[in-house]
Structures are given as structure tokens and as C-alpha cells.
Motif scaffolding. Sequence first.
Motif, PDB file in Angstrom:
ATOM      1  N   TRP A   1      33.222  -0.901  -8.638  1.00  0.00           N
ATOM      2  CA  TRP A   1      33.709  -2.183  -8.107  1.00  0.00           C
ATOM      3  C   TRP A   1      32.727  -2.828  -7.132  1.00  0.00           C
ATOM      4  O   TRP A   1      32.989  -3.877  -6.579  1.00  0.00           O
ATOM      5  CB  TRP A   1      35.072  -1.992  -7.434  1.00  0.00           C
ATOM      6  N   ARG A   2      31.598  -2.182  -6.918  1.00  0.00           N
ATOM      7  CA  ARG A   2      30.510  -2.702  -6.074  1.00  0.00           C
ATOM      8  C   ARG A   2      30.998  -3.070  -4.673  1.00  0.00           C
ATOM      9  O   ARG A   2      30.734  -4.157  -4.162  1.00  0.00           O
ATOM     10  CB  ARG A   2      29.859  -3.916  -6.749  1.00  0.00           C
ATOM     11  N   LEU A   3      31.695  -2.126  -4.068  1.00  0.00           N
ATOM     12  CA  LEU A   3      32.233  -2.340  -2.728  1.00  0.00           C
ATOM     13  C   LEU A   3      31.260  -1.837  -1.667  1.00  0.00           C
ATOM     14  O   LEU A   3      30.891  -0.662  -1.663  1.00  0.00           O
ATOM     15  CB  LEU A   3      33.569  -1.607  -2.580  1.00  0.00           C
ATOM     16  N   ALA A   4      30.825  -2.735  -0.804  1.00  0.00           N
ATOM     17  CA  ALA A   4      30.016  -2.305   0.343  1.00  0.00           C
ATOM     18  C   ALA A   4      30.854  -1.307   1.142  1.00  0.00           C
ATOM     19  O   ALA A   4      32.032  -1.538   1.398  1.00  0.00           O
ATOM     20  CB  ALA A   4      29.648  -3.499   1.200  1.00  0.00           C
ATOM     21  N   THR A   5      30.233  -0.185   1.515  1.00  0.00           N
ATOM     22  CA  THR A   5      31.008   0.940   2.057  1.00  0.00           C
ATOM     23  C   THR A   5      30.471   1.434   3.386  1.00  0.00           C
ATOM     24  O   THR A   5      29.261   1.487   3.605  1.00  0.00           O
ATOM     25  CB  THR A   5      31.007   2.101   1.032  1.00  0.00           C
ATOM     26  N   ILE A   6      31.407   1.775   4.269  1.00  0.00           N
ATOM     27  CA  ILE A   6      31.089   2.446   5.530  1.00  0.00           C
ATOM     28  C   ILE A   6      31.618   3.874   5.432  1.00  0.00           C
ATOM     29  O   ILE A   6      32.756   4.094   5.019  1.00  0.00           O
ATOM     30  CB  ILE A   6      31.773   1.746   6.722  1.00  0.00           C
TER      31      ILE A   6
ATOM     32  N   ASP B   1      33.561   6.952  -7.433  1.00  0.00           N
ATOM     33  CA  ASP B   1      33.425   6.269  -8.725  1.00  0.00           C
ATOM     34  C   ASP B   1      33.886   4.819  -8.619  1.00  0.00           C
ATOM     35  O   ASP B   1      33.210   3.898  -9.094  1.00  0.00           O
ATOM     36  CB  ASP B   1      34.255   6.980  -9.801  1.00  0.00           C
ATOM     37  N   LEU B   2      35.044   4.634  -7.996  1.00  0.00           N
ATOM     38  CA  LEU B   2      35.623   3.297  -7.888  1.00  0.00           C
ATOM     39  C   LEU B   2      34.770   2.394  -6.989  1.00  0.00           C
ATOM     40  O   LEU B   2      34.538   1.225  -7.310  1.00  0.00           O
ATOM     41  CB  LEU B   2      37.054   3.384  -7.342  1.00  0.00           C
TER      42      LEU B   2
ATOM     43  N   GLY C   1      41.628   9.806   1.436  1.00  0.00           N
ATOM     44  CA  GLY C   1      40.859  11.053   1.430  1.00  0.00           C
ATOM     45  C   GLY C   1      39.383  10.851   1.704  1.00  0.00           C
ATOM     46  O   GLY C   1      38.984  10.052   2.541  1.00  0.00           O
ATOM     47  N   GLY C   2      38.552  11.589   0.975  1.00  0.00           N
ATOM     48  CA  GLY C   2      37.105  11.477   1.084  1.00  0.00           C
ATOM     49  C   GLY C   2      36.521  10.804  -0.137  1.00  0.00           C
ATOM     50  O   GLY C   2      37.242  10.473  -1.086  1.00  0.00           O
ATOM     51  N   LEU C   3      35.216  10.605  -0.161  1.00  0.00           N
ATOM     52  CA  LEU C   3      34.576   9.966  -1.319  1.00  0.00           C
ATOM     53  C   LEU C   3      34.810  10.761  -2.598  1.00  0.00           C
ATOM     54  O   LEU C   3      34.860  10.207  -3.688  1.00  0.00           O
ATOM     55  CB  LEU C   3      33.069   9.814  -1.075  1.00  0.00           C
ATOM     56  N   GLY C   4      34.972  12.064  -2.457  1.00  0.00           N
ATOM     57  CA  GLY C   4      35.194  12.904  -3.636  1.00  0.00           C
ATOM     58  C   GLY C   4      36.647  13.067  -4.021  1.00  0.00           C
ATOM     59  O   GLY C   4      36.970  13.780  -4.975  1.00  0.00           O
ATOM     60  N   SER C   5      37.554  12.409  -3.296  1.00  0.00           N
ATOM     61  CA  SER C   5      38.984  12.542  -3.585  1.00  0.00           C
ATOM     62  C   SER C   5      39.344  11.838  -4.899  1.00  0.00           C
ATOM     63  O   SER C   5      38.856  10.743  -5.170  1.00  0.00           O
ATOM     64  CB  SER C   5      39.821  11.956  -2.448  1.00  0.00           C
ATOM     65  N   PRO C   6      40.225  12.449  -5.693  1.00  0.00           N
ATOM     66  CA  PRO C   6      40.605  11.837  -6.970  1.00  0.00           C
ATOM     67  C   PRO C   6      41.560  10.667  -6.785  1.00  0.00           C
ATOM     68  O   PRO C   6      42.472  10.719  -5.967  1.00  0.00           O
ATOM     69  CB  PRO C   6      41.293  12.988  -7.708  1.00  0.00           C
TER      70      PRO C   6
ATOM     71  N   ALA D   1      24.868  11.911  -0.501  1.00  0.00           N
ATOM     72  CA  ALA D   1      24.339  12.265  -1.825  1.00  0.00           C
ATOM     73  C   ALA D   1      25.312  11.824  -2.917  1.00  0.00           C
ATOM     74  O   ALA D   1      24.896  11.291  -3.957  1.00  0.00           O
ATOM     75  CB  ALA D   1      24.093  13.769  -1.905  1.00  0.00           C
ATOM     76  N   LEU D   2      26.607  12.025  -2.694  1.00  0.00           N
ATOM     77  CA  LEU D   2      27.622  11.597  -3.654  1.00  0.00           C
ATOM     78  C   LEU D   2      27.632  10.078  -3.781  1.00  0.00           C
ATOM     79  O   LEU D   2      27.753   9.532  -4.883  1.00  0.00           O
ATOM     80  CB  LEU D   2      29.002  12.096  -3.211  1.00  0.00           C
ATOM     81  N   ALA D   3      27.483   9.388  -2.658  1.00  0.00           N
ATOM     82  CA  ALA D   3      27.443   7.923  -2.674  1.00  0.00           C
ATOM     83  C   ALA D   3      26.253   7.418  -3.488  1.00  0.00           C
ATOM     84  O   ALA D   3      26.369   6.465  -4.266  1.00  0.00           O
ATOM     85  CB  ALA D   3      27.371   7.390  -1.245  1.00  0.00           C
ATOM     86  N   ARG D   4      25.116   8.064  -3.325  1.00  0.00           N
ATOM     87  CA  ARG D   4      23.925   7.649  -4.084  1.00  0.00           C
ATOM     88  C   ARG D   4      24.116   7.910  -5.575  1.00  0.00           C
ATOM     89  O   ARG D   4      23.721   7.102  -6.420  1.00  0.00           O
ATOM     90  CB  ARG D   4      22.691   8.407  -3.574  1.00  0.00           C
ATOM     91  N   GLN D   5      24.723   9.037  -5.894  1.00  0.00           N
ATOM     92  CA  GLN D   5      24.979   9.366  -7.300  1.00  0.00           C
ATOM     93  C   GLN D   5      25.865   8.307  -7.956  1.00  0.00           C
ATOM     94  O   GLN D   5      25.678   7.954  -9.118  1.00  0.00           O
ATOM     95  CB  GLN D   5      25.648  10.738  -7.389  1.00  0.00           C
ATOM     96  N   ALA D   6      26.833   7.804  -7.180  1.00  0.00           N
ATOM     97  CA  ALA D   6      27.763   6.796  -7.705  1.00  0.00           C
ATOM     98  C   ALA D   6      27.224   5.373  -7.534  1.00  0.00           C
ATOM     99  O   ALA D   6      27.917   4.406  -7.853  1.00  0.00           O
ATOM    100  CB  ALA D   6      29.113   6.925  -7.009  1.00  0.00           C
ATOM    101  N   LYS D   7      26.000   5.259  -6.996  1.00  0.00           N
ATOM    102  CA  LYS D   7      25.343   3.965  -6.795  1.00  0.00           C
ATOM    103  C   LYS D   7      26.163   3.041  -5.893  1.00  0.00           C
ATOM    104  O   LYS D   7      26.357   1.863  -6.182  1.00  0.00           O
ATOM    105  CB  LYS D   7      25.045   3.290  -8.142  1.00  0.00           C
ATOM    106  N   ILE D   8      26.634   3.618  -4.790  1.00  0.00           N
ATOM    107  CA  ILE D   8      27.423   2.863  -3.818  1.00  0.00           C
ATOM    108  C   ILE D   8      26.494   2.138  -2.847  1.00  0.00           C
ATOM    109  O   ILE D   8      25.480   2.680  -2.418  1.00  0.00           O
ATOM    110  CB  ILE D   8      28.349   3.813  -3.028  1.00  0.00           C
ATOM    111  N   ASN D   9      26.856   0.926  -2.502  1.00  0.00           N
ATOM    112  CA  ASN D   9      26.152   0.167  -1.467  1.00  0.00           C
ATOM    113  C   ASN D   9      26.647   0.669  -0.116  1.00  0.00           C
ATOM    114  O   ASN D   9      27.590   0.122   0.456  1.00  0.00           O
ATOM    115  CB  ASN D   9      26.432  -1.329  -1.637  1.00  0.00           C
TER     116      ASN D   9
END
Length: 225
Positions: free
Chosen positions: A131-136, A126-127, A112-117, A154-162
Motif C-alpha cells: 500500500w506504499r505507506l510511509a512508516t515510522i 507486506d501491507l 502488533g509488530g511488522l511481522g504480525s499476521p 531488515a524486514l521493512a527493507r525486504q517488504a520495500k517499505i518507505n
Amino acid sequence: MSNTLLIAGTDTGAGKTFVTTVLAAYWLKYRTQSSLGIMKPIQSGEGDRELYQKLFTLEQSAEELNPLYFQAPLAPPIAAAKENRSIDLGLVWQTLLKLQKRKDLLLVESLGGLGSPITDELTVADLAGEWRLATILVVPVRLGAIAQAVANVALARQAKINLRGIILNCTQPLTEEEITDLTPSGLIESFTHIPILGCLPYLKESTNLEQLAEVGSNLDWERLL
């Protein structure tokens, strides 16, 4: 260089599987001295894992390719409930660690998307953050793409995604002018402060490994890794 990349999308149908196949085809052709792993942590319904098994010869088991599988093509919490099963993220985590130790590059395709459960409490974002996964982030080239890119970053920044960057993906044939009008790179980068790593063209035949590898060579690999 991080050896793990999570390929996430703005939503279902953004083209995560296509982008993953492009990255894999490029790596296998041009980085022949380096090993590659692919992982679809959770799959609901048939599709992605079957395609990867068909396209690539990977030195990993089917369970490592896809640790958790549910039959219904629905969000994992719903698909799992229909089978009276739980979502064992511990199994997914252990599989991820094993593959990370064995592979020079591990491509992890999210659902799904970054917001998918993923569970009743956790989303993909969240995951990825925990899990500190570098993300594209894969953004499909269509009307509304700018807003989707801004919201997902914005969602990625909220979740502190790299978040390494954005890959634009043409899910239908488009002219250069249409691509520029629908997904103006400068405007998206200005709003998100995230680099665009390239734009993948629409391919009518998306299982031609030579063509996939060639398309992948146009991406900004220095920023990808």
C-alpha cells in the motif's frame, strides 16, 4: 510531504498507541490550520479506538476510525476465525482512501509488530509495502532493542517499505544514561542506516494533551513528513 503515516512497532507493547497520541496531540496544537485523521485499520479487543475517541475530537465516523473490529485480543486471523468472519481488506483500503482525500495528515496505527499476521497470507510489513505507506518504526527502550531494531528494519527493507525513521519509546522510567546504554542512537543508526527521530520519555499520565504535544515537539518533524 506524504499525508499518511503508518505507526508500526517492533512488537506488541512497543508503544504504538502512545506514539500515535503524541503525534496527534502535537498536530492538533501546532498545526491548527491543518486537518487530522486517525485510523486503526484492524483492532482485536478493546483499547486503542476507545482511547482515541476519548482524547480527540475527530471529524470522522467510528467506522472510519476502526473499520474492522474483533472481540478477542488475538492476532486478526485467529480472532476472525473465532467469530466465523473474514478479514475484509477491501473495506480497510476504501476507508483509507476516503480519509486520505479529506485529511492533511492521516495517522494509521498498525497492530502488533511488522511481522504480525493480518491475514493467513499477509503481515503488517507486506501491507505497508504493497500500500506504499510511509512508516515510522517504534522501538521500545529496553534490553534487546538494538537487535529488534535491526531485525525489523531488515524486514521493512525486504517488504520495500518507505521507512521514514525510528522513534525510541521509554515504556518505563529511565535515566539518560540507561537510555543511552540500552538504545545507543549512533549504533542503531550505524546498523540500520535509518535516522532516529527522537526518544519519547515515560509519562505516568499519558492522557494529558498539553504534555503529549510538548513531548511531540521534540521529534524531528522534517524527517517525519
